[in-house]
Design a protein around this motif. Sequence first.
Motif, PDB file in Angstrom:
ATOM      1  N   THR A 113       0.843  -1.205   0.000  1.00  0.00           N
ATOM      2  CA  THR A 113       0.000   0.000   0.000  1.00  0.00           C
ATOM      3  C   THR A 113       0.873   1.247   0.000  1.00  0.00           C
ATOM      4  OG1 THR A 113      -1.798  -1.129   1.146  1.00  0.00           O
ATOM      5  CG2 THR A 113      -1.761   1.279   1.301  1.00  0.00           C
ATOM      6  N   TRP A 114       1.868   1.265   0.861  1.00  0.00           N
ATOM      7  CA  TRP A 114       2.768   2.422   0.910  1.00  0.00           C
ATOM      8  C   TRP A 114       3.491   2.607  -0.424  1.00  0.00           C
ATOM      9  CZ3 TRP A 114       5.580   2.020   6.292  1.00  0.00           C
ATOM     10  CH2 TRP A 114       4.670   2.315   7.308  1.00  0.00           C
TER      11      TRP A 114
ATOM     12  N   GLN B 218       1.504   4.294  -2.882  1.00  0.00           N
ATOM     13  CA  GLN B 218       1.344   5.716  -2.556  1.00  0.00           C
ATOM     14  C   GLN B 218       2.636   6.508  -2.768  1.00  0.00           C
ATOM     15  OE1 GLN B 218      -0.021   5.331   1.503  1.00  0.00           O
ATOM     16  NE2 GLN B 218      -2.148   5.083   0.882  1.00  0.00           N
TER      17      GLN B 218
END
Length: 67
Positions: free
Chosen positions: A31-32, A35
């Motif tokens: 997820t990071w 992003q």
Amino acid sequence: TKSANAAVSARLLEETSIVGTVQEIVQKLDTWAAQGVDEPLLSMPEGSIDETGTQLAALSEALRVEP
């Protein structure tokens, strides 16, 4: 005045830290990465050298991307 613990919100901790199983850690790192985070800072797990080695080996295996 607030203590340091009271000054940090649960949301801030959730957004900036990872605690969990190998699968939960990999999911959060993915997820990071999506992003834009490309160099997360990770700390060593606690425990004996054998315990830490086992945990890091499992995380390394889970993070391996097949070509």
